[in-house]
Design an enzyme around this catalytic site. Structure first.
Site, PDB file in Angstrom:
ATOM      1  N   SER A  29       0.841  -1.191   0.000  1.00 47.26           N
ATOM      2  CA  SER A  29       0.000   0.000   0.000  1.00 47.26           C
ATOM      3  C   SER A  29       0.878   1.243   0.000  1.00 47.26           C
ATOM      4  O   SER A  29       2.100   1.163   0.211  1.00 47.26           O
ATOM      5  CB  SER A  29      -0.901   0.010   1.238  1.00 47.26           C
ATOM      6  OG  SER A  29      -0.118   0.157   2.415  1.00 47.26           O
ATOM      7  N   ASP A  70      -1.171  -1.623  -4.073  1.00 46.36           N
ATOM      8  CA  ASP A  70      -2.548  -1.755  -3.608  1.00 46.36           C
ATOM      9  C   ASP A  70      -3.130  -0.377  -3.299  1.00 46.36           C
ATOM     10  O   ASP A  70      -2.530   0.408  -2.570  1.00 46.36           O
ATOM     11  CB  ASP A  70      -2.552  -2.636  -2.348  1.00 46.36           C
ATOM     12  CG  ASP A  70      -3.943  -3.025  -1.896  1.00 46.36           C
ATOM     13  OD1 ASP A  70      -4.853  -3.077  -2.751  1.00 46.36           O
ATOM     14  OD2 ASP A  70      -4.117  -3.296  -0.695  1.00 46.36           O
TER      15      ASP A  70
END
Length: 315
Positions: free
Chosen positions: A50, A82
């Site tokens: 992320s 992500d």
């Protein structure tokens, strides 16, 4: 072996009726636990990071750690961003070595999401990077993603078809009942498989055969991990995730990529808490992080076998 895109992985997954696990990484031990689990089960794997995790790990550390895991195991690995929220984050991820990126424009209106996703697709494809997009909004909290139950919306099948046609995205994350975080449901879990089948049918009829669908927010919130955490001092009550059998059924359909993050966080926390409680004099990080890594590997292997069905998918 090397870093690869997700294209061939997802194609094989669709044809084989299984899903590839996309496991979120935050440090070296998590990477090692995931990769060793996939090696043990001969499973293809996507490591995903992320925006927050990329900042935590450090952009100069990310690719070298993943490459070390590839060298150790001899596996092909896809490195995926992500929930990229903007083009600048996408660019940074590609510069850091990501072979696949996810642009999350689900919080925009339909037309804006299409326009921004198309911009990302054009940029990424020009650099040999594949793109996952999202349509529909999952409830829950995970890093920078925070969506209330009231704001969550299921993916509309007609909009899904139009979105894929107009953006050129390589895969699509849809909302059919999963949720981010450890507290996914108060009542009974339910996935809208009919909606999934309708989206798949519409895509196939329009010429998008074997188009890969992605499920976010798909951790099972393993009961054992929660119990271990609570036994050794945590206060995690009411946590509930996706039943394994539902995930496996989704993987037998058009869902080719299933994201797993919360289960990894719980596994690491459970392993660390247990070790420190049982070894109160221990202050060596190699002890508690090593034990947590071993437990995380066990959890990932169980996901591969029971939820994903991706055993022996690494050919």
């Amino acid at each position: 072996m090397a870093l690869v895109t997700t294209t061939e992985m997802l194609k094989k997954a669709y044809e084989g009726g299984y899903a590839i696990g996309a496991f979120n990484i935050n440090n070296m031990e998590i990477i090692q636990g995931i990769i060793r689990a996939c090696k043990a089960q001969n499973s293809a794997v996507i490591l995903q990071v992320s925006k927050g995790a990329l900042k935590y790990i450090g952009r100069d550390y990310l690719k070298p750690m993943v490459m070390a895991a590839i060298a150790e195991t001899g596996m092909d690995v896809a490195l995926h961003l992500d929930h990229g929220s903007d083009l600048e984050t996408i660019k940074e991820a590609i510069e850091c070595g990501c072979t696949s990126v996810m642009f999350d424009g689900s919080h925009y209106d339909f037309e804006t999401n299409i326009a921004k996703t198309k911009e990302v697709v054009e940029y990424a494809h020009a650099r040999g990077v594949v793109v996952e997009a999202e349509l529909g909004r999952l409830a829950g909290v995970e890093d920078d993603v925070n969506v209330s139950k009231e704001d969550a919306t299921y993916t509309d099948p007609d909009e899904a078809l139009e979105f894929v046609k107009r953006t050129g995205a390589d895969s699509l994350a849809i909302a059919i009942g999963t949720s981010h975080g450890a507290y996914k449901f108060k009542g009974e879990a339910k996935l809208d498989f009919k909606r999934l089948e309708t989206i798949t049918k519409k895509l196939e009829e329009a010429g998008f055969k074997n188009y890969p669908i992605v499920l976010h927010g798909a951790s099972s919130v393993d009961v054992k991990s929660v119990e271990i955490c609570n036994e050794f001092g945590a206060s995690i009550s009411g946590a509930k995730g996706m039943p394994v059998e539902m995930l496996r059924h989704a993987a037998s359909l058009a869902v080719c990529k299933i994201n797993i993050d919360t289960d990894l966080r719980l596994a690491m926390t459970a392993g660390i808490r247990k070790h420190l409680a049982e070894n109160p004099k221990d202050f060596d990080p190699r002890g508690y992080l090593g034990n947590a890594r071993t437990y995380l590997q066990e959890i990932v292997e169980a996901k591969i076998i029971h939820a994903l069905g991706s055993v022996n998918s690494m050919q």
